[in-house]
Design an enzyme around this catalytic site. Structure first.
Site, PDB file in Angstrom:
ATOM      1  N   CYS A 224      38.530  42.916  37.947  1.00 60.13           N
ATOM      2  CA  CYS A 224      37.339  42.424  37.103  1.00 60.13           C
ATOM      3  C   CYS A 224      37.501  41.022  37.034  1.00 60.13           C
ATOM      4  O   CYS A 224      38.549  40.447  36.899  1.00 60.13           O
ATOM      5  CB  CYS A 224      37.127  43.020  35.788  1.00 60.13           C
ATOM      6  SG  CYS A 224      36.843  44.881  35.858  1.00 60.13           S
TER       7      CYS A 224
ATOM      8  N   CYS B 196      32.700  44.222  38.259  1.00 58.68           N
ATOM      9  CA  CYS B 196      32.723  44.303  36.850  1.00 58.68           C
ATOM     10  C   CYS B 196      33.109  42.889  36.119  1.00 58.68           C
ATOM     11  O   CYS B 196      33.995  41.951  37.185  1.00 58.68           O
ATOM     12  CB  CYS B 196      33.936  45.068  36.487  1.00 58.68           C
ATOM     13  SG  CYS B 196      35.526  45.333  37.487  1.00 58.68           S
TER      14      CYS B 196
END
Ligand code: N1C
Length: 269
Positions: free
Chosen positions: A94, A175
């Site tokens: 992420c 993400c």
């Protein structure tokens, strides 16, 4: 002593055998180099695959092959790669995921020198198939690496369908803060026919992706800036809830930053 006629016949037979052997060798070598070269493809695939830990490369190769071997090379839909995608799952990093369109060279030049961003080519599947061409043929169990149909011949070709499917999977797991390097030297940095526009942006999920940061890479004479009409379209199609941001960055600045390891990655633009 053999009679001369018999000797001549014997010499002729030996000569014929040699000619036949030479012809067979030439045909085999030509066949191998003109497309029936799945051996080269397979070894490239395994060499690259073995650099990744935790995957069974034979399993990945088998899942890859089942997608296109023995099939009409104009009729391989992206779903044909579902088993391959399942065999190549990875943990998304992420806030470090990098997408791109028409900036492959700039992006990979940057990611090769600086270990900040993570592209599809840094995953097992993106890495093993980057730069390769492959297809099958109906009624054949071989992999061909030349004379495969391209985008102009048919949309559902094995290479394009793979990138479509792998890109969808990469965007599905995106993400946090996501970065996209787009090209400010063309009229339409967000082109509807690109994989970034037609697949990846559509797969960003607002429950996982917080921000999309567009880095518009400009040359000395920029053609497009952040007010470009195609970028307005990008904001329109982006899932609600994902914050959008666009920064124009000179190519020279990116180059400078990639050669300066002291500078924190995020501070490059
Ligand atoms: O069509 P694009 O770019 O917008 O696709 C780029 C986009 C990136 O964000 C990647 O995540 O889609 C992914 N991707 C690749 O990683 C990739 N590696 C090599 C898509 N395509 C990829 N290729 C090849 O480049 C493939 O053959 C595909 O058709 C081109 C697309 O490049 P583009 O038009 O600059």
């Amino acid at each position: 002593m053999e009679p001369p006629a018999k000797r001549r016949r014997k010499a002729c037979v030996i000569f014929c055998v040699i000619v036949v052997l030479v012809v067979i060798t030439v045909v085999v070598v030509l066949a191998l180099s003109l497309g029936h070269n799945s051996g080269g493809m397979k070894s490239a695939f395994f060499d690259r695959c073995e650099a990744f830990k935790g995957y069974d490369c034979q399993k990945v190769w088998d899942a890859f092959q089942q997608a296109y071997v023995g099939k009409d090379p104009c009729n391989v839909p992206m779903e044909a790669y579902d088993p391959l995608i399942a065999a190549g799952t990875f943990k998304p990093p992420c806030n470090r995921m990098m997408f791109w369109s028409k900036t492959k060279h700039v992006v990979h030049d940057f990611t090769a020198k600086r270990d900040c961003f993570f592209t599809l080519e840094d995953t097992l599947l993106g890495s093993v198939l980057d730069g390769l061409t492959w297809c099958g043929k109906e009624g054949s169990s071989e992999t061909f690496t030349t004379d495969c149909p391209g985008w102009t011949e048919c949309e559902n070709n094995p290479v394009r369908s793979f990138w479509n499917r792998a890109s969808a999977a990469f965007a599905d797991v995106a993400c946090g803060v996501v970065t996209a390097m787009l090209n400010g030297s063309i009229d339409t940095p967000f082109s509807p026919t690109s994989i970034f526009a037609s697949i990846e942006v559509m797969h960003f999920n607002a429950t996982r992706v917080r921000n999309l940061n567009v880095v518009l890479v400009t040359q000395e004479k920029p053609v497009a800036n952040c007010t470009n009409a195609s970028l307005k379209n990008l904001q329109k199609v982006l899932a609600e809830g994902i914050q959008y941001n666009c920064t124009e960055v000179a190519h020279s600045q990116i180059e400078e930053c990639s050669n300066n390891p002291e500078k924190p990655c995020g501070a490059c633009w």
